[in-house]
Design a protein around this motif. Structure first.
Motif, short mmCIF file in Angstrom:
data_model
loop_
_atom_site.label_atom_id
_atom_site.label_comp_id
_atom_site.label_asym_id
_atom_site.label_seq_id
_atom_site.Cartn_x
_atom_site.Cartn_y
_atom_site.Cartn_z
N LEU A 12 12.32 2.23 2.20
CA LEU A 12 12.07 1.40 3.38
C LEU A 12 10.98 0.38 3.10
N ALA A 13 9.92 0.80 2.43
CA ALA A 13 8.81 -0.10 2.14
C ALA A 13 9.21 -1.20 1.17
N VAL A 14 10.05 -0.88 0.19
CA VAL A 14 10.52 -1.90 -0.76
C VAL A 14 11.33 -2.97 -0.03
N ALA A 15 12.25 -2.54 0.83
CA ALA A 15 13.05 -3.49 1.60
C ALA A 15 12.16 -4.36 2.49
N ASP A 16 11.21 -3.73 3.16
CA ASP A 16 10.33 -4.48 4.07
C ASP A 16 9.39 -5.39 3.30
N LEU A 17 8.98 -4.97 2.10
CA LEU A 17 8.14 -5.83 1.25
C LEU A 17 8.89 -7.10 0.87
N LEU A 18 10.16 -6.98 0.51
CA LEU A 18 10.97 -8.14 0.14
C LEU A 18 11.15 -9.08 1.33
N VAL A 19 11.27 -8.50 2.52
CA VAL A 19 11.37 -9.33 3.73
C VAL A 19 10.09 -10.16 3.90
N GLY A 20 8.93 -9.51 3.76
CA GLY A 20 7.67 -10.21 3.93
C GLY A 20 7.35 -11.18 2.81
N LEU A 21 7.83 -10.88 1.60
CA LEU A 21 7.48 -11.69 0.43
C LEU A 21 8.39 -12.90 0.25
N LEU A 30 0.83 -1.21 0.00
CA LEU A 30 0.00 0.00 0.00
C LEU A 30 0.87 1.26 0.00
N VAL A 31 1.93 1.23 0.81
CA VAL A 31 2.84 2.38 0.86
C VAL A 31 3.52 2.59 -0.49
N ILE A 32 3.98 1.50 -1.10
CA ILE A 32 4.68 1.60 -2.39
C ILE A 32 3.77 2.13 -3.48
N ILE A 33 2.55 1.61 -3.55
CA ILE A 33 1.60 2.07 -4.58
C ILE A 33 1.25 3.53 -4.36
#
Length: 340
Positions: free
Chosen positions: A75-84, A53-56
């Motif tokens: 920050l959101a991209v890095a955290d998205l990769l962690v979750g994905l 949501l943050v990235i979009i």
């Protein structure tokens, strides 16, 4: 019956039953394992959803293309990769001790893990620096901090994360197939040398922690000084009202900074301090995997701190959920409250 049940519970199982070199399999069954699996799966999904949501939001709406928001985007991209990518494989390791994805993924997975987590921490540091400059020198902020400069610093931060972690894994004999210690089939183990654990402790925890604590303490002091200046300048009938507003601003700033610092330390201390007590750190052990999740959960908390409390986030999420972002002119929509 007790003897039969005991024998059934202690039956030896193998990761690959038809392979003579297969590792023994630790079966973690029962209600506790189901609860852990469900909880961690929810954390993973929640992490991906929030950061997406943050990235979009930041990528789509033109009003959000600012230096500060670029850092939040990083920050959101890095955290998205962690979750994905990172969280699902860590869940697999907790539920099942076997590694089914082969040596290639075993070699690449720690790289993805370390780089994404390191990039997340670097982004937190850059956000602290950005806020320090914005508060300490607000008049020159727009000229000193631009989108191009911020983009350059983001590229440098990610490049540093890749370089440092590749070197870390290389010197711990985990970068090439030939370097990985031979073991049973179905095993993926990363053993960290104690000297490198200490180096990593300073670079990934002590360094960023000191920078963040110093910058946020300065930010709070400057905010308090500015609030006192407002109370001094404003006199007359509206003085009491101004005092209340200033006091409220100080309290809000103090609470925000306290939350940021507390959650950062709460997520990282268990992971960084715990392994220092052991000289051979085996990353596949159940205890280390569970402690590591404190660090991963920081990727779930980050968007809550740095985006959800922003006024524009609720508006942009509303546009996204109602599919208004698919309209041709949606990128020009106003995402800020009209009274601002």
């Amino acid at each position: 019956m007790n003897i039969i049940e005991y024998q059934q519970n202690t039956t030896i199982q193998y990761c690959f039953p038809h392979n003579n070199l297969s590792c023994r399999k630790e079966v973690r069954a029962g209600s506790a394992s189901v609860v852990v699996f469900f909880f961690l799966s929810c954390v993973s999904v929640f992490t991906v959803f929030l950061n997406l949501l943050v990235i979009i939001s930041i990528s789509h709406f033109k009003q959000l293309h600012t230096p500060t928001n670029l850092l939040i985007l990083s920050l959101a991209v890095a955290d998205l990769l962690v979750g994905l990518f990172v969280m699902p494989l860590r869940i697999m390791e907790i539920i099942d001790s076997c590694w089914y994805l082969g040596k290639t993924v075993c070699t690449l997975f720690p790289v993805i893990d370390y780089v994404t987590v390191s990039a997340s921490v670097d982004s937190l540091v850059l956000i602290a620096v950005d806020r320090y400059i914005a508060v300490n020198d607000p008049l020159l902020y727009s000229t000193r901090i631009t989108v191009c400069k911020t983009s350059l610093f983001i590229i440098i931060a990610w490049s540093w994360s890749v370089f440092y972690n590749v070197m870390l894994l290389y010197f711990n004999n985990h970068l090439l197939h030939s370097q990985i210690s031979a073991g049973c089939y179905g095993e993926c183990v990363l053993v960290m040398k104690y000297s490198w654990v200490m180096v990593d402790f300073v670079i990934t925890f002590i360094g960023p922690c000191v920078i963040i604590l110093i910058l946020y303490s300065v930010i709070f002091k400057v905010a308090r000084h500015q609030a006192k200046a407002v109370r001094t300048v404003r006199n007359g009938a509206t003085n009491k009202h101004v005092d209340k507003v200033s006091s409220s601003s100080e309290t809000k700033a103090a609470k925000t900074l306290a939350i940021v610092i507390f959650l950062y330390l709460a997520c990282w201390i268990p992971f960084t301090v715990g392994p220092l007590l052991v000289k051979d750190i085996v990353r596949s052990s159940l205890v280390v995997n569970l402690v590591t999740w404190f660090m991963y959960i920081n990727s779930t908390i980050n968007p809550l701190i740095y985006a959800i409390f922003y006024p524009w986030f609720k508006t942009s999420v509303k546009y996204i959920v109602t599919c208004q972002v698919f309209e041709s002119s949606s990128s020009s929509f106003s995402v800020f409250p009209k009274h601002l």
